[in-house]
Design a protein around this motif. Structure first.
Motif, mmCIF file in Angstrom:
data_model
loop_
_atom_site.group_PDB
_atom_site.id
_atom_site.type_symbol
_atom_site.label_atom_id
_atom_site.label_comp_id
_atom_site.label_asym_id
_atom_site.label_seq_id
_atom_site.Cartn_x
_atom_site.Cartn_y
_atom_site.Cartn_z
ATOM 1 N N VAL A 80 6.379 -0.880 -2.705
ATOM 2 C CA VAL A 80 6.604 -2.151 -1.978
ATOM 3 C C VAL A 80 6.685 -2.934 -3.310
ATOM 4 C CG1 VAL A 80 5.306 -3.947 -0.757
ATOM 5 C CG2 VAL A 80 4.983 -1.557 -0.076
ATOM 6 N N CYS A 81 7.949 -3.710 -3.432
ATOM 7 C CA CYS A 81 7.815 -4.604 -4.349
ATOM 8 C C CYS A 81 8.063 -6.140 -3.837
ATOM 9 C CB CYS A 81 9.401 -4.331 -4.928
ATOM 10 S SG CYS A 81 9.670 -2.849 -5.950
ATOM 11 N N PHE A 82 7.433 -7.017 -4.491
ATOM 12 C CA PHE A 82 7.295 -8.467 -4.620
ATOM 13 C C PHE A 82 8.285 -8.729 -5.569
ATOM 14 C CE2 PHE A 82 3.442 -6.302 -3.299
ATOM 15 C CZ PHE A 82 3.129 -6.857 -1.948
ATOM 16 N N SER A 83 9.510 -8.992 -5.166
ATOM 17 C CA SER A 83 10.574 -9.282 -6.344
ATOM 18 C C SER A 83 10.212 -10.894 -6.774
ATOM 19 C CB SER A 83 11.939 -9.261 -5.748
ATOM 20 O OG SER A 83 12.201 -9.941 -4.581
ATOM 21 N N GLU A 84 9.816 -11.757 -5.806
ATOM 22 C CA GLU A 84 9.665 -13.110 -6.409
ATOM 23 C C GLU A 84 8.438 -13.141 -7.169
ATOM 24 O OE1 GLU A 84 7.158 -11.993 -2.937
ATOM 25 O OE2 GLU A 84 9.123 -12.055 -2.933
ATOM 26 N N ARG A 85 7.938 -12.168 -7.238
ATOM 27 C CA ARG A 85 6.446 -12.319 -8.232
ATOM 28 C C ARG A 85 6.698 -11.132 -9.495
ATOM 29 N NH1 ARG A 85 1.551 -12.277 -4.141
ATOM 30 N NH2 ARG A 85 1.851 -14.408 -3.202
ATOM 31 N N GLY A 86 7.853 -10.302 -9.527
ATOM 32 C CA GLY A 86 7.926 -9.644 -10.315
ATOM 33 C C GLY A 86 7.357 -8.204 -10.581
ATOM 34 N N PHE A 87 6.679 -7.922 -9.595
ATOM 35 C CA PHE A 87 6.211 -6.567 -9.749
ATOM 36 C C PHE A 87 6.088 -5.518 -8.210
ATOM 37 C CE2 PHE A 87 2.784 -8.953 -7.495
ATOM 38 C CZ PHE A 87 1.942 -8.212 -6.714
ATOM 39 N N CYS A 88 5.733 -4.456 -8.575
ATOM 40 C CA CYS A 88 5.615 -3.599 -7.368
ATOM 41 C C CYS A 88 4.414 -2.838 -7.279
ATOM 42 C CB CYS A 88 6.987 -2.364 -7.648
ATOM 43 S SG CYS A 88 8.441 -3.258 -7.699
ATOM 44 N N ARG A 89 4.076 -2.040 -6.173
ATOM 45 C CA ARG A 89 2.964 -1.254 -6.199
ATOM 46 C C ARG A 89 3.498 -0.023 -5.307
ATOM 47 N NH1 ARG A 89 -0.222 -4.616 -1.195
ATOM 48 N NH2 ARG A 89 0.816 -3.726 0.324
ATOM 49 N N TYR A 90 2.822 1.091 -6.051
ATOM 50 C CA TYR A 90 3.035 2.237 -5.269
ATOM 51 C C TYR A 90 1.758 2.988 -4.702
ATOM 52 C CZ TYR A 90 5.024 7.049 -5.099
ATOM 53 O OH TYR A 90 5.537 8.238 -4.400
ATOM 54 N N TYR A 91 1.825 3.404 -3.761
ATOM 55 C CA TYR A 91 0.609 4.120 -2.844
ATOM 56 C C TYR A 91 0.363 5.279 -3.280
ATOM 57 C CZ TYR A 91 -2.974 5.191 0.713
ATOM 58 O OH TYR A 91 -3.922 5.810 1.318
ATOM 59 N N MET A 92 -0.796 5.537 -3.970
ATOM 60 C CA MET A 92 -1.112 7.028 -4.355
ATOM 61 C C MET A 92 -1.983 7.709 -3.215
ATOM 62 S SD MET A 92 0.376 7.742 -7.176
ATOM 63 C CE MET A 92 -0.326 9.399 -7.722
ATOM 64 N N GLY A 93 -2.971 7.075 -2.849
ATOM 65 C CA GLY A 93 -3.958 7.537 -1.731
ATOM 66 C C GLY A 93 -4.830 8.789 -2.306
ATOM 67 N N LEU A 94 -5.266 8.614 -3.441
ATOM 68 C CA LEU A 94 -6.054 9.557 -4.172
ATOM 69 C C LEU A 94 -7.534 9.048 -3.893
ATOM 70 C CD1 LEU A 94 -4.336 10.232 -7.241
ATOM 71 C CD2 LEU A 94 -3.959 11.520 -5.204
ATOM 72 N N LEU A 95 -8.145 9.162 -2.796
ATOM 73 C CA LEU A 95 -9.512 8.634 -2.507
ATOM 74 C C LEU A 95 -10.593 9.689 -2.387
ATOM 75 C CD1 LEU A 95 -8.425 6.477 0.536
ATOM 76 C CD2 LEU A 95 -8.932 5.537 -1.850
ATOM 77 N N GLU A 96 -10.144 11.112 -2.328
ATOM 78 C CA GLU A 96 -11.329 11.984 -2.210
ATOM 79 C C GLU A 96 -11.591 12.675 -3.635
ATOM 80 O OE1 GLU A 96 -7.411 13.633 -1.802
ATOM 81 O OE2 GLU A 96 -8.340 12.279 -0.292
ATOM 82 N N GLU A 97 -10.823 12.135 -4.611
ATOM 83 C CA GLU A 97 -11.265 12.574 -6.052
ATOM 84 C C GLU A 97 -12.566 11.860 -6.855
ATOM 85 O OE1 GLU A 97 -7.621 12.907 -8.289
ATOM 86 O OE2 GLU A 97 -6.391 13.973 -6.783
ATOM 87 N N THR A 98 -12.864 12.511 -7.933
ATOM 88 C CA THR A 98 -14.098 11.770 -8.629
ATOM 89 C C THR A 98 -13.534 10.536 -9.109
ATOM 90 O OG1 THR A 98 -13.498 13.184 -10.486
ATOM 91 C CG2 THR A 98 -14.880 14.019 -9.155
ATOM 92 N N LYS A 99 -12.217 10.357 -9.459
ATOM 93 C CA LYS A 99 -11.653 9.161 -10.048
ATOM 94 C C LYS A 99 -10.591 8.874 -8.966
ATOM 95 C CE LYS A 99 -13.066 10.075 -14.757
ATOM 96 N NZ LYS A 99 -12.808 10.127 -15.936
#
Length: 129
Positions: A80-99
């Motif tokens: 998902v990109c927020f072009s008006e704010r100049g950044f994007c986010r990418y969903y990794m979904g790594l929740l079950e790991e230690t980190k």
């Protein structure tokens, strides 16, 4: 009880100062000569994501995929990109790991570089060298 021998030496932590100019010079060199390694470091610096998570994102890059966020009924595109704010986010979904790592945030500039190289396997040992 069993006795576990302890260290017979003392750990000595020495600070190793890194100057901002050295970081700048290194990143400029990587940008000119090793675009892939530059991207890895840029993503880590911008997002605060761990090295392993950035490498995994590069290898499993699927920006158009739709995902459901666990624990919610929200379905969203992985990128998902927020072009008006100049950044994007990418969903990794790594929740079950230690980190865990749910999202990786990065600049629109980094997205342009990502589009050129990803998906791609990156050897972690080569980057560290």
């Amino acid at each position: 009880m069993e006795v576990v021998p302890s260290r017979s030496y003392r750990l000595d932590v020495r600070p190793y100062p890194i100057e901002l100019e050295d970081v700048k010079r290194t990143l400029e060199y990587l940008r000119e000569h090793y675009q892939l390694y530059y991207l890895v470091y840029k993503l880590m610096l911008e997002s605060g994501a761990r090295f392993e998570h950035v490498l995994r994102m590069l290898e499993e890059w699927r920006p158009g995929e739709r995902v459901e966020i666990p624990g919610t009924s929200i379905v969203t595109r992985r990128l998902v990109c927020f072009s008006e704010r100049g950044f994007c986010r990418y969903y990794m979904g790594l929740l079950e790991e230690t980190k865990p790592c749910e999202w990786i945030y990065f600049s629109a500039e980094a997205l342009k570089l990502l589009a050129q190289v990803a998906p791609r396997h990156v050897n972690r040992h080569q980057v560290r060298k």
